[in-house]
Design an enzyme around this catalytic site. Structure first.
Site, short mmCIF file in Angstrom:
data_model
loop_
_atom_site.label_atom_id
_atom_site.label_comp_id
_atom_site.label_asym_id
_atom_site.label_seq_id
_atom_site.Cartn_x
_atom_site.Cartn_y
_atom_site.Cartn_z
N PRO A 276 52.55 102.29 4.80
CA PRO A 276 52.05 101.54 3.65
C PRO A 276 50.65 102.03 3.29
O PRO A 276 49.80 102.15 4.17
CB PRO A 276 52.01 100.08 4.14
CG PRO A 276 52.82 100.06 5.40
CD PRO A 276 52.75 101.43 5.99
N CYS B 39 44.75 96.62 8.90
CA CYS B 39 43.77 96.98 7.87
C CYS B 39 42.36 96.70 8.38
O CYS B 39 42.04 95.57 8.76
CB CYS B 39 44.02 96.20 6.59
SG CYS B 39 42.86 96.63 5.28
N HIS C 27 49.09 101.92 15.37
CA HIS C 27 48.16 102.97 14.94
C HIS C 27 47.22 103.23 16.12
O HIS C 27 46.58 102.31 16.62
CB HIS C 27 47.38 102.49 13.71
CG HIS C 27 46.46 103.52 13.14
ND1 HIS C 27 45.86 103.38 11.92
CD2 HIS C 27 46.04 104.72 13.61
CE1 HIS C 27 45.10 104.44 11.67
NE2 HIS C 27 45.21 105.26 12.69
N ASN D 122 51.73 105.88 15.16
CA ASN D 122 51.08 106.22 13.89
C ASN D 122 49.69 106.80 14.17
O ASN D 122 48.93 106.24 14.93
CB ASN D 122 50.98 104.96 13.02
CG ASN D 122 50.16 105.15 11.76
OD1 ASN D 122 49.36 104.30 11.40
ND2 ASN D 122 50.32 106.27 11.08
N ALA E 104 50.89 108.78 7.49
CA ALA E 104 50.04 108.26 6.41
C ALA E 104 49.34 109.40 5.68
O ALA E 104 49.87 109.98 4.74
CB ALA E 104 49.04 107.26 6.98
N ARG E 105 48.13 109.77 6.15
CA ARG E 105 47.37 110.82 5.47
C ARG E 105 48.13 112.14 5.39
O ARG E 105 48.04 112.87 4.41
CB ARG E 105 46.04 111.04 6.19
CG ARG E 105 45.06 109.90 6.08
CD ARG E 105 43.78 110.22 6.84
NE ARG E 105 44.04 110.40 8.26
CZ ARG E 105 43.23 111.04 9.10
NH1 ARG E 105 42.11 111.58 8.65
NH2 ARG E 105 43.51 111.15 10.38
#
Length: 613
Positions: A250, A337, A408, A456, A480-481
């Site tokens: 996300p 987050c 993560h 992650n 992600a990135r």
């Protein structure tokens, strides 16, 4: 290949590249491609991709109730250009003229079609991407490619109904549009939370403050005689199996619908919505309810991610999504987050420090989400050098029916200044595997869903991906990135080799994104402006890709900073430019000339690369 089968990459067995001495944290560029050795390319704060403009639940967080601007460049202008003379929407299609709610005299938009058409800027050359895709253009007379589907003699729009029907068969449409009626009831606080109401009441009755935890055992004994079962029954959930799945993380702002649709085309199995905040959802905010929307090709395999700090809000949002949408595979709770504003509100990674609250939220979601399974994304902990995820995961497994856990490999405090800790991710994966093994041994729980575990952090190639999924306890990897900088990463995973995309091939990817963006936001002046802005946001990541052909050694590392370099041709150099003005030039290849008033200021600044020692 079966679901649980581990795959090995031939590339893992290849001999190491010739040793090249390079300062730590620096990308090894071949000398002939280095432009200025002592000038290092700027680094970026990738945490903003996880928080973006989000984080203001009530819309009031600054002094005087003003909404704070998120991102490091707080002075950037996000306003998009509007037409000076606007055509009333009732007149978009000459074949289907509608009644204006205000009437021609009171309407703020013009009802003079000829005047409007004369005021429009010159059409963008080529065929309207939306007309080409679905056989008609919803923007009608406002389309910036109007000449491609407008007959000047008859003054009518051209429509290809055969193409329209074909697009439906090809699943080329958007889903999860919550009805105006449902949102109206939410806005007026008249929505009937038949399930969530019971769930909230029950959880409220069982809440114990963390400071009273010492008395919990004694209190539990006293309550045994008066114990009452929960007044609700949890529905049977859809089964999730993430083993070897190609998962896109996300991402706020950059993880928009056109980007996710692009990633599905490039091989992704699972995608997630941008993070949606619970309170604005309950307030029926239009911008927030735009986030759970998905392209039909994303389902199955589409998850909606929410952020919240309250179990009552989580329960209500879970019930609404389960009742009002039909194309959601999972509900994901954001506990990772790191953005300060969300953290101060008790959301995101703040929940890592409040496990009891986190457990309540997950229970509320699971009980209210119907057949939609609940998953969670966490970090190694809140503080650097103090990992707490292992203990937290043990508790989540014991007290919740969580379908999947994503970890993560960084703490909230650590952010992107150091590499992800995959050794610790593997440790936590072992905890989940042992839990699944115990369930398998127990005949009473053997048929229940196993909990998937996903790692992650820093995955940037097929080598990274296979190193992770070949580790016991890790079912798959969330990228992600790596999927922003190199959108074809899952093609590499499937091919089990590096793919050195040419500048032309990379432009084709951007062209596809552009087409998808116009289908989503529209081909009128406003839609083109939005498409351009989000394409620039996308380019703020893709320009960081260093072509494999100019590197002295492999594998490439996502945190390595390059000296200023040039590509193998002019287009490759342009695609690698750090100047946002060049990004705007690239958008003009697909979206026409930008107006003089179009301004794009990158949201991301420095910090994401590991500092060299």
């Amino acid at each position: 290949m079966t679901a649980g089968e581990k795959r090995t990459s031939e590339a893992l067995d290849q001999p190491e590249s010739k040793k090249v001495h390079v300062e730590r944290g620096m990308a090894a560029i071949k000398p002939e491609f280095i432009v200025q050795k002592d000038r290092i390319v700027d680094s970026f704060d990738d945490d903003e991709a996880e928080g973006g403009e989000r984080g203001v639940e009530e819309g009031k967080s600054g002094k005087g109730g003003k909404k704070k601007r998120r991102g490091q460049n707080k002075n950037r202008d996000l306003k998009q250009k509007r037409e000076e003379i606007r055509l009333c929407t009732s007149l978009l299609d000459p074949d289907n003229i509608k009644t204006c709610a205000y009437g021609p005299e009171q309407c703020r938009s013009t009802h003079n079609v000829e005047e409007y058409l004369a005021s429009k800027p010159v059409d963008i050359e080529g065929i309207c991407p939306v007309f080409r895709a679905i056989g008609y253009c919803p923007a009608g007379l406002k389309c910036r490619w109007l000449q491609s589907h407008y007959d000047k003699e008859t003054r009518k729009l051209i429509k290809d109904l055969g193409r329209t029907e074909a697009s439906k068969i090809e699943l080329n449409y958007e889903v999860n549009n919550v009805s105006h009626e449902a949102r109206g009831k939410l806005r007026k606080k008249q929505y009937d939370f038949a399930i969530a109401g019971k769930v909230i009441e029950y959880i409220d009755s069982t809440v114990q403050n963390d400071e009273n935890i010492a008395n919990a055992k004694e209190q539990r004994k006293n309550n045994e005689a008066t114990y009452v079962d929960a007044p609700y029954k949890i529905a049977e959930k859809k089964r999730l199996d993430f083993r070897n799945a190609k998962i896109v993380s996300p991402l706020t702002t950059v993880g928009n619908l056109p980007y996710r649709r692009l990633m599905k085309k490039l091989g992704a199995d699972i995608t997630y919505s941008e993070m949606a905040l619970s309170v604005p959802l309950l307030q029926a905010t239009n911008a927030e309810w735009a986030l759970p929307k998905a392209h039909r090709t994303e389902y199955p395999g589409y998850g909606v991610q929410i952020a919240t700090s309250k179990h009552w809000a989580a329960a209500k949002v879970a019930e609404i999504i389960s009742r009002e949408t039909e194309h959601v595979s999972e509900l994901n709770l954001n506990c990772g987050c790191p953005i300060d504003l969300l953290y101060r509100q008790g959301q995101g990674s703040a929940l890592l420090e409040q496990p009891a609250r986190l457990v309540r939220i997950l229970k509320a979601m699971n009980a209210s989400s119907g057949d939609i399974p609940v998953t969670v994304k966490i970090r190694t902990g809140s503080k650097e050098n103090k990992n707490t995820a292992k203990t937290l995961v043990e508790r989540l497994l014991a007290e919740n029916d969580v379908a999947a856990i994503t970890l993560h490999g960084r703490s909230r405090q650590q952010r992107y200044t150091k590499e992800a800790d995959w050794n610790y991710i593997a440790e936590v994966g072992q905890v989940v595997q042992q839990w699944n093994d115990k369930k398998e041994e127990n005949k009473d729980s053997r048929d229940t869903q196993r909990t998937c575990f996903v790692g992650n952090g820093d995955v940037f190639s097929h080598v990274d991906w296979y190193n992770a999924v070949n580790t016991d306890g890790i079912d798959s990897v969330m990228v992600a990135r790596g999927a922003l900088i190199k959108p074809w990463i899952f093609e590499e995973v499937e091919a089990q080799q590096y793919l050195d995309k040419t500048a032309t091939e990379r432009l084709d990817i951007l062209k596809t994104f552009s087409d998808y963006a116009l289908e989503h936001w529209g081909t009128d002046e406003y839609g083109v402006g939005l498409a351009r802005r989000f394409m620039c946001e996308f380019l703020s990541f893709t320009h960081r890709y260093i072509p494999l052909g100019i590197l002295e050694r492999l594998p490439p590392k996502i945190n390595e900073r390059p000296p200023q370099w040039k590509g193998r041709n002019e287009m490759e150099t342009l695609l690698g430019s750090t100047d946002y003005k060049d990004w705007i030039k690239i958008t003009e290849m697909f979206l026409g000339k930008s107006g003089d008033d179009f301004v794009f200021t990158p949201k991301h600044k420095s910090n994401s690369y590991e500092k060299s020692n």
